[in-house]
Structures are given as C-alpha cells and as structure tokens.
Write an enzyme that holds these catalytic residues in place. Structure first.
Site, PDB file in Angstrom:
ATOM      1  N   ASP A 106       8.409 -25.860  26.333  1.00 12.98           N
ATOM      2  CA  ASP A 106       7.463 -26.953  26.125  1.00 12.98           C
ATOM      3  C   ASP A 106       6.248 -26.417  25.382  1.00 12.98           C
ATOM      4  OD1 ASP A 106       6.641 -29.577  26.318  1.00 12.98           O
ATOM      5  OD2 ASP A 106       5.552 -29.267  28.186  1.00 12.98           O
ATOM      6  N   HIS A 113      -4.961 -33.565  22.703  1.00 15.20           N
ATOM      7  CA  HIS A 113      -4.640 -33.287  24.108  1.00 15.20           C
ATOM      8  C   HIS A 113      -5.202 -31.931  24.536  1.00 15.20           C
ATOM      9  CE1 HIS A 113      -2.428 -33.064  27.869  1.00 15.20           C
ATOM     10  NE2 HIS A 113      -1.869 -31.930  27.478  1.00 15.20           N
ATOM     11  N   GLU A 179       3.515 -36.606  31.192  1.00 16.50           N
ATOM     12  CA  GLU A 179       3.208 -36.176  29.842  1.00 16.50           C
ATOM     13  C   GLU A 179       4.211 -36.835  28.912  1.00 16.50           C
ATOM     14  OE1 GLU A 179       0.927 -31.930  30.401  1.00 16.50           O
ATOM     15  OE2 GLU A 179       2.973 -31.900  29.611  1.00 16.50           O
ATOM     16  N   GLU A 181       6.062 -37.130  25.618  1.00 18.85           N
ATOM     17  CA  GLU A 181       6.374 -36.128  24.605  1.00 18.85           C
ATOM     18  C   GLU A 181       7.605 -36.546  23.790  1.00 18.85           C
ATOM     19  OE1 GLU A 181       6.593 -32.151  26.105  1.00 18.85           O
ATOM     20  OE2 GLU A 181       5.137 -32.517  27.715  1.00 18.85           O
ATOM     21  N   ASP A 213       7.367 -34.942  30.750  1.00 19.33           N
ATOM     22  CA  ASP A 213       7.236 -33.677  31.464  1.00 19.33           C
ATOM     23  C   ASP A 213       6.268 -33.893  32.626  1.00 19.33           C
ATOM     24  OD1 ASP A 213       7.915 -30.965  31.775  1.00 19.33           O
ATOM     25  OD2 ASP A 213       6.009 -30.364  30.918  1.00 19.33           O
ATOM     26  N   ARG A 217      -0.976 -31.801  38.604  1.00 19.99           N
ATOM     27  CA  ARG A 217      -2.188 -31.210  38.039  1.00 19.99           C
ATOM     28  C   ARG A 217      -2.940 -30.327  39.032  1.00 19.99           C
ATOM     29  NH1 ARG A 217      -1.110 -31.425  32.777  1.00 19.99           N
ATOM     30  NH2 ARG A 217      -0.810 -33.565  32.034  1.00 19.99           N
ATOM     31  N   GLN A 220      -0.995 -27.118  39.157  1.00 18.81           N
ATOM     32  CA  GLN A 220      -1.181 -26.466  37.867  1.00 18.81           C
ATOM     33  C   GLN A 220      -2.556 -25.798  37.770  1.00 18.81           C
ATOM     34  OE1 GLN A 220      -0.993 -29.186  34.555  1.00 18.81           O
ATOM     35  NE2 GLN A 220      -1.359 -27.611  33.020  1.00 18.81           N
ATOM     36  N   LYS A 233       4.953 -27.657  36.909  1.00 20.19           N
ATOM     37  CA  LYS A 233       5.756 -28.262  35.847  1.00 20.19           C
ATOM     38  C   LYS A 233       7.258 -28.216  36.139  1.00 20.19           C
ATOM     39  CE  LYS A 233       2.512 -28.821  32.555  1.00 20.19           C
ATOM     40  NZ  LYS A 233       2.298 -30.043  31.761  1.00 20.19           N
ATOM     41  N   THR A 237      11.674 -32.709  34.616  1.00 19.53           N
ATOM     42  CA  THR A 237      11.388 -33.157  33.251  1.00 19.53           C
ATOM     43  C   THR A 237      12.437 -34.200  32.906  1.00 19.53           C
ATOM     44  OG1 THR A 237      10.490 -31.002  32.603  1.00 19.53           O
ATOM     45  CG2 THR A 237      11.186 -32.481  30.836  1.00 19.53           C
ATOM     46  N   GLU A 338      -5.881 -37.288  31.159  1.00 22.38           N
ATOM     47  CA  GLU A 338      -6.751 -37.609  30.029  1.00 22.38           C
ATOM     48  C   GLU A 338      -7.193 -39.059  30.082  1.00 22.38           C
ATOM     49  OE1 GLU A 338      -5.615 -36.043  25.934  1.00 22.38           O
ATOM     50  OE2 GLU A 338      -3.726 -36.024  27.039  1.00 22.38           O
TER      51      GLU A 338
END
Length: 394
Positions: A106, A113, A179, A181, A213, A217, A220, A233, A237, A338
C-alpha cells in the site's frame, strides 16, 4: 442463443468488460466478464479451461499479448448472439475474490492526504517527511486479509493510547476508519534481482480494482513509530469484485498534477500518467465524499517501478494500492480521519453527528472513469459492514 442487453448509459459496456469470478447455485466459481447487468461465463463462451478456475491468476500469467487477444475475442462475440446458458443476471450470482493475492503493498501517493495526516499526527512539524516528494512511500501489507466486497469487517483489537492516558490499554479500536483507494493487479511478474521500468507498466499490470484499506487509527497512532503501520492496517483490506483492464482505461489517462522536485531518472518516463477516476464514498447509504484520483502525486507506473527498483520480484496476483485518495477540498477527502479532522469536526450521516465507524456501519465506495466516445467506465462497488470485536475486549 441470446443477445446481451446493455442499458443506455451503462458503465459496463463493450468498452469496459471487467473480469471477475462468480458462482451460481450448484456450480463452482469460474471467471466471467460483466456486460450491462449481466455476467457472461467465459469458460462457456470461450471453451477455455483457464477460465474454469476459481481465480484469474492463470489467465493473468499469460501476459499482455494474450490479454489483448482475449479482450478482442470477447468483444466480437458479445456484439452478437451468445449461448443462453452463458449469461446470468448480475443479481443472481455470488461474486468472489477475483484473484489469489500474492503480495500486497500500500502506497501513500496523495499529497493532499499525506499533508493532512502530517498535520494531524505531527502538528508541530512539517507535514511532509523529507523523502515524500522524492519517492512513492509505501508499506508491505498482509495479503491474507484482502477480502472481496461484501465480506464482514470485524472491529480489530489491539493496543491504543490516547494523549490523555498515562499508558497503553488493550481493547477494540475506538477510531475505526476507511481509506478509499485504487488498487492495481499485477499479471506478469519479474525475476528476483530484476526491476520493472516506468515505461513497462502495461506489460505487467493487468487492471485496477477499488480498495478500502480499513484502518484503526488509534492502534496506528500508537504503533507506527518507528517502523510504520502494522496491526492498525493488517486486519482487513476490501477490494471490488471486478478487475477493470488497464486497456479499458486509456481514455482516462491524464497528466500528473506536477512533480517538484523532478524525480530521479528511474521514476521518469513516458508512462508518467495519472488516471481521471471519480470515486464516491457512502456512509450508511449517504454520500459523504468524492475523492478524485486525478489529483494523485505519484503514478501507478512510478509505484511499480519503485516497488521493484531494489530487485524485489513482482508476482502474478500482486496487488499494489495507491493509498488514500484525497483532493484539495474537504468533501474530497478519502478517509474519515481527514473528513472529520481527527474527530474534531463531525459530519452528519442520516441526521446524526459522526466521526469514526460504529458497529453496524456500512461503507460503500464506487467509481467511474471516462471511456471512449463520451462513455463511462464503471468499477462497480466495494462494500463492507463493521461487525463487533470478537473475544477478549479489555
């Protein structure tokens, strides 16, 4: 015999023909292409045993010349009558993971971002690390937890430490995120010790899928220094069931938004193009974001070139993803961390103020891109529903 109907304006016309793996009641999984609202059985249509397999890997390994031949043959056949028993309504089939994932990498290719997360995670430092504009930053993910759209996502457990807590605690993630993607599927790989050049991307990459994904948080934030993402993570996925061939995306190619400083020579070439793909993120059925892939700083070709520049081999079924797709506007952000600015600016979903994901929440990501003659190319959807954590919770 029958003619496959394609509704006017369908993003699944003859210019697209994405590949997937499907099953019908009482029959094993096999390969098909989508045309309109139908799935066409390729093992039946082409009488080729490679398409009777439960994954596309055998076909992917045959290489670009074969991909082109098959695509042209399918388009010719589907322009006329096809056997009745080769055509199934898309609503009547079960879709499966379309390829066996060999490796998963990834990347972190969106400047918007990366800047936003830098400001959130390191508010007292420069948002971008010194290397970010010199190379496509990425991490090696977990291939065994890549799942097809519709697979339930169990809330992960792990260590987390809020800024106001004296030490870490163990339990379910409190800040579960997404996420949005775009992922790229490798068809033909490379030998150990060799590298793939930027201009060779079309010889190796078969097509693209949508990727979610999922990200914890809080896990992480506690673990990512010094070696980067791990448990935050690796739990899941999700990918879309349809692989859109790279050949179907030629009309979607656009220049990169601009790279300054100029990348090193191994990251420069004629294939430094981006893709004009428009994504839509829905949270419990309500649209909350429209991330634009055309804003990505690093191209798919640059990501693959960097992935192999040290001699790491690529393999059939490798998946490399773009990282979160975000644009310059707040409603173009492809992750909820975000979109809600770390939870400080909630968004309204179905009349409720929301920040991170709750159990039972469903997220759907869809996308389209320009096709030839004003048509649109559809990627379908990648959907996942959050299930409660299992086992010990504290």
């Amino acid at each position: 015999m029958t003619v496959v109907d394609v509704p006017e304006g369908s993003p699944f016309g003859l210019a697209n023909l994405p590949y997937g793996v499907f099953s019908t009641p009482g029959a094993p999984p096999r390969a098909g292409v989508r045309l309109g609202d139908s799935v066409v059985d390729l093992a039946r249509l082409l009488d080729d045993p490679v398409f009777a397999a439960p994954v596309l890997n055998g076909f992917l390994a045959q290489g670009r010349t074969r991909w082109t031949q098959v695509r042209e043959r399918i388009a010719d056949l589907l322009a006329g009558d096809v056997p009745d028993d080769a055509v199934h309504p898309v609503t009547a089939v079960t879709m499966h993971l379309p390829f066996a994932v060999a490796d998963y990498v990834d990347f972190y290719a969106s400047e918007h971002h990366a800047t936003n997360l830098g400001r959130l995670f390191r508010p007292d430092s420069e948002p971008l690390m010194p290397n970010w504009k010199h190379l496509p930053v990425g991490y090696h993910g977990r291939a065994g937890t890549v799942v097809v759209s519709g697979t339930e996502v169990v809330r992960p457990c792990g260590q987390r430490k809020a800024p106001d807590e004296p030490g870490p605690t163990y339990g379910p993630s409190r800040r579960l995120d997404i996420e949005a993607e775009l992922g790229f599927v490798v068809g033909t790989g490379s030998a150990l010790g060799e590298r793939i050049g930027v201009d060779d991307v079309a010889e190796h990459v078969f097509g693209a899928v949508l990727v979610n994904d999922w990200s914890a948080r809080d896990l992480q934030a506690w673990e990512y220094v010094p070696l980067g993402p791990h448990l935050g993570k690796s739990f899941a996925t999700s990918v879309s069931p349809w692989v859109v061939p790279l050949a179907a995306l030629e009309a979607a190619r656009v220049p990169l938004p601009g790279q300054d400083p100029q990348p090193l020579p191994y990251l420069r070439g004629r294939a430094d193009w981006g893709l004009d793909v428009d994504l839509v993120v829905e949270w419990n059925g309500e649209e909350v974001s429209r991330p634009p892939y055309r804003e990505m700083y690093w191209s798919p070709a640059q990501m693959l070139a960097h992935l192999t520049v040290n001699g790491a081999s690529a393999r059939t079924g490798d998946l490399f993803a773009s990282g979160t797709i975000s644009g310059p506007e707040p409603r173009q952000r492809g992750a909820f961390i975000e979109l809600t600015w770390g939870g400080k600016e909630p968004v309204t979903v179905k009349g409720e103020q929301r920040t991170f994901l709750l159990d039972g929440d469903e997220v759907t990501i869809s996308a389209t891109a320009p096709g030839p003659d004003g048509s649109r190319i559809g990627f379908g959807e990648v959907t996942g529903t959050v299930a409660p954590a299992r086992g010990e919770s504290d």
